[in-house]
Design an enzyme around this catalytic site. Structure first.
Site, PDB file in Angstrom:
ATOM      1  N   ASP A  21       0.845  -1.197   0.000  1.00  0.00           N
ATOM      2  CA  ASP A  21       0.000   0.000   0.000  1.00  0.00           C
ATOM      3  C   ASP A  21       0.881   1.248   0.000  1.00  0.00           C
ATOM      4  OD1 ASP A  21      -1.889   1.961   0.416  1.00  0.00           O
ATOM      5  OD2 ASP A  21      -2.154   1.503   2.557  1.00  0.00           O
ATOM      6  N   ASN A  23      -0.174   4.480  -0.243  1.00  0.00           N
ATOM      7  CA  ASN A  23      -0.738   5.750   0.227  1.00  0.00           C
ATOM      8  C   ASN A  23      -1.479   5.648   1.561  1.00  0.00           C
ATOM      9  OD1 ASN A  23      -2.882   4.300  -0.632  1.00  0.00           O
ATOM     10  ND2 ASN A  23      -3.778   5.889  -1.935  1.00  0.00           N
ATOM     11  N   ASP A  25      -3.999   3.906   2.713  1.00  0.00           N
ATOM     12  CA  ASP A  25      -5.443   3.678   2.903  1.00  0.00           C
ATOM     13  C   ASP A  25      -5.754   2.224   3.267  1.00  0.00           C
ATOM     14  OD1 ASP A  25      -5.023   2.413   0.520  1.00  0.00           O
ATOM     15  OD2 ASP A  25      -6.556   3.515  -0.616  1.00  0.00           O
ATOM     16  N   ASP A  29      -1.847  -1.248  -3.852  1.00  0.00           N
ATOM     17  CA  ASP A  29      -2.176  -0.527  -5.075  1.00  0.00           C
ATOM     18  C   ASP A  29      -1.060  -0.642  -6.114  1.00  0.00           C
ATOM     19  OD1 ASP A  29      -0.246   1.409  -4.094  1.00  0.00           O
ATOM     20  OD2 ASP A  29      -1.836   2.031  -2.703  1.00  0.00           O
ATOM     21  N   ASP A  98      -5.411 -10.274 -15.437  1.00  0.00           N
ATOM     22  CA  ASP A  98      -6.395 -11.325 -15.261  1.00  0.00           C
ATOM     23  C   ASP A  98      -7.545 -11.033 -16.215  1.00  0.00           C
ATOM     24  OD1 ASP A  98      -7.885 -13.423 -13.841  1.00  0.00           O
ATOM     25  OD2 ASP A  98      -6.504 -12.998 -12.200  1.00  0.00           O
ATOM     26  N   ASP A 199      -9.605 -16.391 -16.270  1.00  0.00           N
ATOM     27  CA  ASP A 199     -10.422 -16.826 -15.144  1.00  0.00           C
ATOM     28  C   ASP A 199     -11.604 -17.706 -15.571  1.00  0.00           C
ATOM     29  OD1 ASP A 199     -11.008 -16.172 -12.210  1.00  0.00           O
ATOM     30  OD2 ASP A 199     -12.936 -15.696 -13.151  1.00  0.00           O
ATOM     31  N   GLU A 256      -7.457 -21.018 -16.484  1.00  0.00           N
ATOM     32  CA  GLU A 256      -7.866 -21.647 -15.230  1.00  0.00           C
ATOM     33  C   GLU A 256      -8.813 -22.785 -15.614  1.00  0.00           C
ATOM     34  OE1 GLU A 256      -9.628 -20.414 -10.853  1.00  0.00           O
ATOM     35  OE2 GLU A 256     -10.671 -19.706 -12.618  1.00  0.00           O
ATOM     36  N   HIS A 328      -4.364 -17.211  -4.971  1.00  0.00           N
ATOM     37  CA  HIS A 328      -5.279 -16.399  -4.151  1.00  0.00           C
ATOM     38  C   HIS A 328      -6.572 -17.127  -3.793  1.00  0.00           C
ATOM     39  CE1 HIS A 328      -6.730 -16.237  -8.174  1.00  0.00           C
ATOM     40  NE2 HIS A 328      -7.874 -15.731  -7.751  1.00  0.00           N
ATOM     41  N   ASP A 329      -6.755 -18.343  -4.307  1.00  0.00           N
ATOM     42  CA  ASP A 329      -7.958 -19.115  -3.985  1.00  0.00           C
ATOM     43  C   ASP A 329      -7.648 -20.314  -3.082  1.00  0.00           C
ATOM     44  OD1 ASP A 329      -9.617 -17.586  -5.659  1.00  0.00           O
ATOM     45  OD2 ASP A 329      -9.173 -18.848  -7.397  1.00  0.00           O
TER      46      ASP A 329
HETATM   47  C1  GLC Z   1     -11.663 -17.848 -10.252  1.00  0.00           C
HETATM   48  C2  GLC Z   1     -10.876 -16.889  -9.388  1.00  0.00           C
HETATM   49  C3  GLC Z   1     -11.598 -16.683  -8.096  1.00  0.00           C
HETATM   50  C4  GLC Z   1     -12.952 -16.108  -8.390  1.00  0.00           C
HETATM   51  C5  GLC Z   1     -13.721 -16.952  -9.399  1.00  0.00           C
HETATM   52  C6  GLC Z   1     -14.858 -16.188  -9.977  1.00  0.00           C
HETATM   53  O1  GLC Z   1     -11.736 -19.106  -9.703  1.00  0.00           O
HETATM   54  O2  GLC Z   1      -9.568 -17.336  -9.232  1.00  0.00           O
HETATM   55  O3  GLC Z   1     -10.886 -15.871  -7.204  1.00  0.00           O
HETATM   56  O4  GLC Z   1     -13.694 -16.012  -7.212  1.00  0.00           O
HETATM   57  O5  GLC Z   1     -12.931 -17.334 -10.498  1.00  0.00           O
HETATM   58  O6  GLC Z   1     -14.381 -15.155 -10.793  1.00  0.00           O
HETATM   59 CA    CA Z   2      -3.513   2.166  -1.241  1.00  0.00          CA
END
Ligand code: GLC
Ligand code: CA
Length: 554
Positions: A21, A23, A25, A29, A98, A199, A256, A328-329
């Site tokens: 981050d 700034n 908040d 970013d 993405d 995605d 994916e 991230h999942d």
């Molecule tokens: C993919 C993404 C996930 C998202 C899902 C719906 O699996 O990696 O984070 O919630 O698609 O877009």
């Molecule tokens: Ca920020």
């Protein structure tokens, strides 16, 4: 196999909201990513993939896009994005974004117009069905729980959302939708992106006409898996997308793809595939249960090995898998794939090396390189992830106590990978001077980048060595293109394989705390990498330390 510019790369995934981050908040970013480009460069990676930073209400943390042509002000401006692409390029790093086009946000102008005029042009951008009292058009359960249908506000219709209700599915059968998607992809590629991570892309084709499937839970609904299996013809959309966009730019595109049919590998990622590569989720999905997270079987080292080898055998040299231990999942790989109680620098390095040396493209998720771990939860109120919140309810409904349900959710919550990057032992792990949007993992005082950067024995330094090895001209050809052959395949808690081309390399990981002895078929020439300072050997028999990993040149 025709060589491609991206074959020898190493990709680093950034989750912008949690990276840095700039700034105060509390939200990571794009200027923050620019500030950390030298860290990324120093790590040695050459590609970064940014999870979505387009304009979005962030109902699913940016995977719900309300404008494909702008950057969400919380993440910065279009100028920031352009500067990031340029600054990365100066450092020899290319940027992937993405691509989220199975659905958009219900705050996208297309959806708003569809509500205003469901029978008009934009109504046909979505899957709309007439509302019938008390009955959804189909019994499909959305991926985040509840029916996949909701009322189209202000109308007598319902719309389909395979994910959250704020993520209406786009109607890919409509050529106008596809044109909009291609236009957007090319607009971004013209800005100098290296490509995209795509995605939920296999969801774009629905089995039509839509109908019910056998319920798989007490709620009378079914997961969308059966419908997706029945859907035919996704390849036509994917071929068209590839030809109209990526192929023209020689861009990299990683899909994916879940549940790939073994017969479809060539079509997906072969020489003339729809994608450059696709993720291997075989390990991640091991043990998943239709009932929900609470019912999942935990993965063991032997299962992990089997999953990796299965994927490797399935793909062979048809194409390139993208290998991950987390994203991230997913839970943090260190917490998920290392038996409970054994998570330490050695085991993290072992897991990293075993995954990194597989055939395919290695992906590192932010924080993996410093060995970040799952977030310990004390209350469900700390959870942000919409998927985890739903799974908590599912677990309670199945009769688990709140404590048991919380435990189940802690294991798999997507927040595990989304806690702020641990830069230092300073306030908020050095992520922000404000209040972080998601709790910082309290272990940041011991696990952080600053503490590792100058320590030759750190997890971070080990990842750098792995990357350097992949790039070493003497070994590159073998590591990138060499065949993979499992070794001692049936040996309990041992994962080992050869990589063979110009050289013969042997990767051996002792996937347990106890020592274990192996006898090599022939003496090794050289130790290329070792997560211990010593190797207990007479050159043919090696007594491996707990979680020792070795990369040997044979
Ligand atoms: C993919 C993404 C996930 C998202 C899902 C719906 O699996 O990696 O984070 O919630 O698609 O877009
Ligand atoms: Ca920020």
């Amino acid at each position: 196999m025709t060589k491609k510019w991206w074959h020898d790369k190493v990709v680093y995934q950034i989750y912008p909201k949690s990276f840095y981050d700039s700034n105060g908040d509390g939200i990571g970013d794009i200027p923050g990513i620019i500030d950390k480009l030298d860290y990324i460069k120093d790590l040695g990676v050459d590609v970064i993939w940014l999870s979505p930073c387009y304009k979005s209400p962030l109902a699913d943390q940016g995977y719900d896009i309300s404008d494909y042509y702008s950057i969400d002000p919380r993440f910065g401006t279009m100028e920031d994005m352009e500067r990031l692409i340029a600054e990365a390029k100066k450092r020899g790093i290319c940027v992937l974004m993405d691509l989220v086009v199975n659905h958009c946000s219900d705050e996208h102008e297309w959806f708003r117009k569809a509500c205003e005029e469901p029978d008009g042009k934009y109504g046909n951008f979505f899957y709309l069905r007439d509302k019938k009292e008390g009955k959804a058009p189909t019994n499909w359960r959305s991926c985040f729980g509840g029916s996949a249908w909701d009322d189209l506000p202000g109308t007598d219709k319902q719309y389909l959302h395979l994910f959250h209700k704020k993520q209406p599915d786009l109607n890919w059968e409509n050529p106008e939708v596809r044109e909009e998607v291609y236009k957007n992809i090319n607009w971004w590629l013209d800005k100098g992106l290296g490509g995209f991570r795509i995605d939920a892309i296999m969801n774009i084709k629905k089995a039509l006409p839509m109908h019910d499937y056998a319920p798989d839970r007490e709620d009378g609904m079914c997961s969308i898996g059966a419908m997706l299996k029945e859907a035919q013809g996704v390849g036509e959309f994917l071929t068209e997308m590839r030809d109209r966009t990526f192929r023209k730019y020689d861009a990299f595109a990683v899909g994916e793809v879940f549940d790939a049919n073994p017969d479809a590998i060539d079509a997906l990622i072969g020489e003339d595939g729809y994608f450059s590569s696709m993720f291997d989720f075989n390990e991640a999905f091991f043990g998943a249960s239709e009932k929900g997270w609470y019912d999942a079987t935990l993965i063991t080292p032997d299962d992990y090995k089997r999953c990796c080898f299965e994927s490797q055998a399935r793909v062979g040299d048809i194409g390139f898998l993208s290998n991950i231990i987390e994203n991230h999942d997913e839970p943090r790989g260190a917490s998920h794939y290392i038996p409970e109680g054994d998570c330490c620098a050695e085991s993290k390095k072992m897991l990293g090396a075993l995954n990194f040396m597989l055939r395919g493209l290695p992906f590192i998720f932010q924080g993996q390189e410093i060995g970040m771990e799952n977030l310990p939860l004390t209350s469900i109120d700390e959870v942000d992830d919409i998927s985890a919140l739903d799974e908590y309810k599912v677990a309670l409904n199945a009769g688990l106590t709140p404590e048991e349900a919380l435990k189940a959710v802690s294991r798999f919550s997507r927040d595990n990978g989304r806690t702020p990057m641990q830069w230092s032992d300073g306030v908020n792990a050095g992520f922000t001077t404000g209040t972080p949007w998601l709790k910082v993992n309290p272990n940041y005082t011991s696990i952080n980048a600053a503490a590792q950067v100058d320590d030759p024995d750190s997890v971070l330094s080990f990842y750098k060595e792995l990357i350097t090895l992949r790039k070493d001209p003497a070994y590159k050809e073998t590591i990138v293109y060499g065949a993979l052959k499992p070794a001692w395949e049936d040996r309990h808690n041992l994962m080992a394989y050869y990589r063979e081309k110009e050289k013969t390399l042997l990767v051996i990981g002792n996937y347990q705390k106890q020592e274990q002895e192996i006898t090599l078929p022939s003496p090794y020439k050289k130790v290329l990498l070792n997560n211990y300072h010593d190797i207990a050997t007479d050159n043919e028999t090696i007594r491996l330390h707990g979680y020792q990993v070795l990369i040997l040149e044979m």
